[in-house]
Write a protein that holds these residues in place. Structure first.
Motif, PDB file in Angstrom:
ATOM      1  N   LEU A  53      59.912 -10.483  55.659  1.00 17.95           N
ATOM      2  CA  LEU A  53      60.442  -9.429  56.322  1.00 17.95           C
ATOM      3  C   LEU A  53      61.928  -8.879  55.682  1.00 17.95           C
ATOM      4  CD1 LEU A  53      60.280 -10.539  59.991  1.00 17.95           C
ATOM      5  CD2 LEU A  53      58.978  -8.639  58.976  1.00 17.95           C
ATOM      6  N   LEU A 101      52.272  -4.850  59.818  1.00 13.75           N
ATOM      7  CA  LEU A 101      53.597  -5.020  59.209  1.00 13.75           C
ATOM      8  C   LEU A 101      53.435  -4.403  57.743  1.00 13.75           C
ATOM      9  CD1 LEU A 101      54.777  -8.480  60.358  1.00 13.75           C
ATOM     10  CD2 LEU A 101      55.744  -6.272  61.084  1.00 13.75           C
ATOM     11  N   LEU A 145      59.122   2.060  62.462  1.00 17.36           N
ATOM     12  CA  LEU A 145      59.916   0.986  62.491  1.00 17.36           C
ATOM     13  C   LEU A 145      60.001   0.450  63.912  1.00 17.36           C
ATOM     14  CD1 LEU A 145      63.096   2.330  60.258  1.00 17.36           C
ATOM     15  CD2 LEU A 145      61.110   0.487  59.793  1.00 17.36           C
ATOM     16  N   LEU A 167      65.903  -1.675  56.113  1.00 16.32           N
ATOM     17  CA  LEU A 167      65.692  -0.297  56.866  1.00 16.32           C
ATOM     18  C   LEU A 167      66.120  -0.295  58.076  1.00 16.32           C
ATOM     19  CD1 LEU A 167      61.855  -0.223  55.769  1.00 16.32           C
ATOM     20  CD2 LEU A 167      63.862   1.024  54.363  1.00 16.32           C
ATOM     21  N   PHE A 220      62.108  -5.302  54.926  1.00 13.62           N
ATOM     22  CA  PHE A 220      62.208  -4.531  56.212  1.00 13.62           C
ATOM     23  C   PHE A 220      63.458  -4.523  56.751  1.00 13.62           C
ATOM     24  CE2 PHE A 220      61.503  -4.842  60.885  1.00 13.62           C
ATOM     25  CZ  PHE A 220      61.305  -3.568  61.202  1.00 13.62           C
ATOM     26  N   THR A 262      68.615  -6.641  62.965  1.00 11.29           N
ATOM     27  CA  THR A 262      68.297  -7.643  62.290  1.00 11.29           C
ATOM     28  C   THR A 262      68.595  -9.095  62.688  1.00 11.29           C
ATOM     29  OG1 THR A 262      68.473  -6.330  60.220  1.00 11.29           O
ATOM     30  CG2 THR A 262      68.433  -8.341  59.909  1.00 11.29           C
ATOM     31  N   SER A 281      58.018   4.249  57.028  1.00 11.07           N
ATOM     32  CA  SER A 281      59.408   3.997  57.360  1.00 11.07           C
ATOM     33  C   SER A 281      60.001   4.960  58.396  1.00 11.07           C
ATOM     34  CB  SER A 281      60.312   3.580  56.327  1.00 11.07           C
ATOM     35  OG  SER A 281      60.426   4.633  55.529  1.00 11.07           O
ATOM     36  N   LYS A 340      56.885  -1.785  64.283  1.00 11.33           N
ATOM     37  CA  LYS A 340      57.056  -2.979  63.793  1.00 11.33           C
ATOM     38  C   LYS A 340      57.782  -3.997  64.231  1.00 11.33           C
ATOM     39  CE  LYS A 340      56.016  -1.061  58.993  1.00 11.33           C
ATOM     40  NZ  LYS A 340      56.714  -0.945  57.865  1.00 11.33           N
ATOM     41  N   GLU A 341      58.990  -3.646  64.896  1.00 10.67           N
ATOM     42  CA  GLU A 341      59.946  -4.695  65.599  1.00 10.67           C
ATOM     43  C   GLU A 341      58.888  -5.174  66.762  1.00 10.67           C
ATOM     44  OE1 GLU A 341      63.417  -2.580  67.068  1.00 10.67           O
ATOM     45  OE2 GLU A 341      63.562  -1.672  65.278  1.00 10.67           O
TER      46      GLU A 341
END
Length: 425
Positions: free
Chosen positions: A76, A36, A46, A82, A79, A88, A41, A49-50
């Protein structure tokens, strides 16, 4: 960030695989934190990272590290700017749900939801804020902080009605119904439930939510002593939850059994428990209701009190069952007294009290109440300390027929008088 390592790992599928292959959970958690920290990016980074967030949430939940999950939400926030708002919302709600799975974290969940409400308000994320507020209201209700929950829901309902978000509206109306029921305001609880049903009729409602609506409907009907209708709703809820293997299924089954006992059909309880659907849920809750049903069938207060003592957490600590236990106890007491006085035409109250193992004044008070309620024909001779039972007076069928004949003759005489009065005029 105390939990993160100083050097980052690239946000790639290899790093995720490395975390999964780690020898223990703490090592996996450490690797995922480092993933993380990757500053990249790109779309691929991304996505990775999810996945890392999902895996990290699962590991922290298994390790019961609720405080770290809370900190993770704060960490987070950069993040979240982004990725799309919908993603989110999914991550935030996923982490809040994860904290809920850890025992004894209700206060932490409340403070976490309050933090997220402040953040979503500052970031103007209305969709997410409304859902977190609904979750916060549910937590406040569980914590018995009714005033705060009601204030929060009142504002939220107005806002959601304006936006016409039907699915969220069903949730909020249902929550408001539960809140008013907890405050013993039955008319408002029913009104909120009707609003939830109206909103639900306009959209597709997931089976779990429909089950929750049916469960609440059953609870409100049971509160009004309409146990037959309540049973139907509990049965619908039980079928929905059972198909989803939802833990609420056991409560629906428990309330179904309660309804059978309350309508004097305690003998049906064993049949429901031994059915294919009932056998799946054998355990303390079902055993508790079976013990109450057995006590009710035998009209035994002693067995009833034993069941209350042996299954205290399943019976007295369940607010819905507990509400109906006092009326059930009264019914049992009445049945027991009727059974004991059946052979007598005159009996000492002290003797009845001794047989039923209750104080004399308590028995005397109950007997006088039963006589006034016409549960049996009799009178109390307080001077002699006796109960005198009368035979049930049999109503002769000829009396009502005679009264009806006299009434009809009266009508004929009145009619003849009216006619003669007209002729004379």
């Amino acid at each position: 960030m105390s939990s993160m390592e100083s050097s980052h790992l690239p946000a790639t599928t290899e790093s995720i695989a490395k975390a999964q292959e780690a020898k223990d959970a703490p090592e996996s958690i450490s690797i995922l934190y480092r993933v993380l920290q990757d500053p990249s990016s790109s779309a691929e980074a991304l996505r990775t990272k999810e996945l890392a967030i999902t895996n990290l949430t699962n590991y922290l939940t298994k390790e019961n590290r609720a405080e770290e999950l809370r900190n993770l939400l704060t960490q987070l926030r950069p993040f979240f700017s982004l990725i799309p708002k919908a993603k989110t919302a999914k991550i935030v709600r996923g982490i809040i749900d994860a904290v809920a799975k850890i025992p004894e974290t209700s206060n932490l969940q409340i403070s976490l939801c309050k933090e997220m409400v402040e953040w979503t308000r500052a970031e103007k994320r209305t969709f997410l804020r409304q859902r977190v507020e609904a979750r916060l209201a549910a937590l406040l209700l569980e914590n018995e902080e009714y005033t705060e929950a009601l204030t929060l829901l009142t504002g939220l309902i107005k806002e959601v009605r304006r936006l016409d978000d039907k699915l969220l509206l069903v949730d909020i109306d249902l929550l408001e119904s539960k809140l008013h029921f907890s405050l013993r305001n039955l008319p408002k609880a029913k009104a909120s439930l009707t609003a939830a049903r109206t909103a639900a009729n306009a959209i597709y409602v997931p089976p779990a939510q429909q089950g929750t609506i049916d469960l609440q409907s059953g609870i409100l009907h049971a509160e009004e002593k309409d146990y037959k209708t309540a049973y139907s709703y509990f049965f619908e809820a039980f079928e929905a939850f059972s198909a989803l293997e939802d833990p609420k299924a056991i409560f629906s089954l428990k309330y179904m059994l309660l309804c059978k006992i309350m309508v004097n059909q305690a003998d049906d309880v064993a049949g429901i428990i031994s059915s294919k659907a009932g056998l799946k849920y054998l355990g303390p809750d079902v055993d508790a209701m079976k013990a109450v049903a057995d006590a009710y069938s035998k009209r035994s207060l002693k067995y009833f009190e034993t069941a209350l003592r042996d299954y205290k957490s399943q019976l007295e600590e369940d607010p819905i069952v507990h509400r109906h236990l006092s009326s059930l106890y009264d019914t049992l007491l009445e049945q027991n007294l009727c059974r004991l006085i059946e052979p007598y035409s005159r009996v000492e109250i002290a003797h009845i009290a001794e047989m039923i193992e209750l104080p004399v004044d308590h028995v005397e008070k109950k007997l006088s109440q039963m006589i006034l309620d016409k549960k049996f024909a009799g009178t109390l001779d307080q001077g002699a300390g006796c109960l005198i039972i009368f035979e049930d007076p049999k109503t002769e069928a000829i009396f009502p027929a005679t009264l009806e004949t006299i009434s009809n003759v009266g009508k004929v005489v009145d009619s003849l008088y009216m006619r003669s009065a007209k002729i004379m005029a």
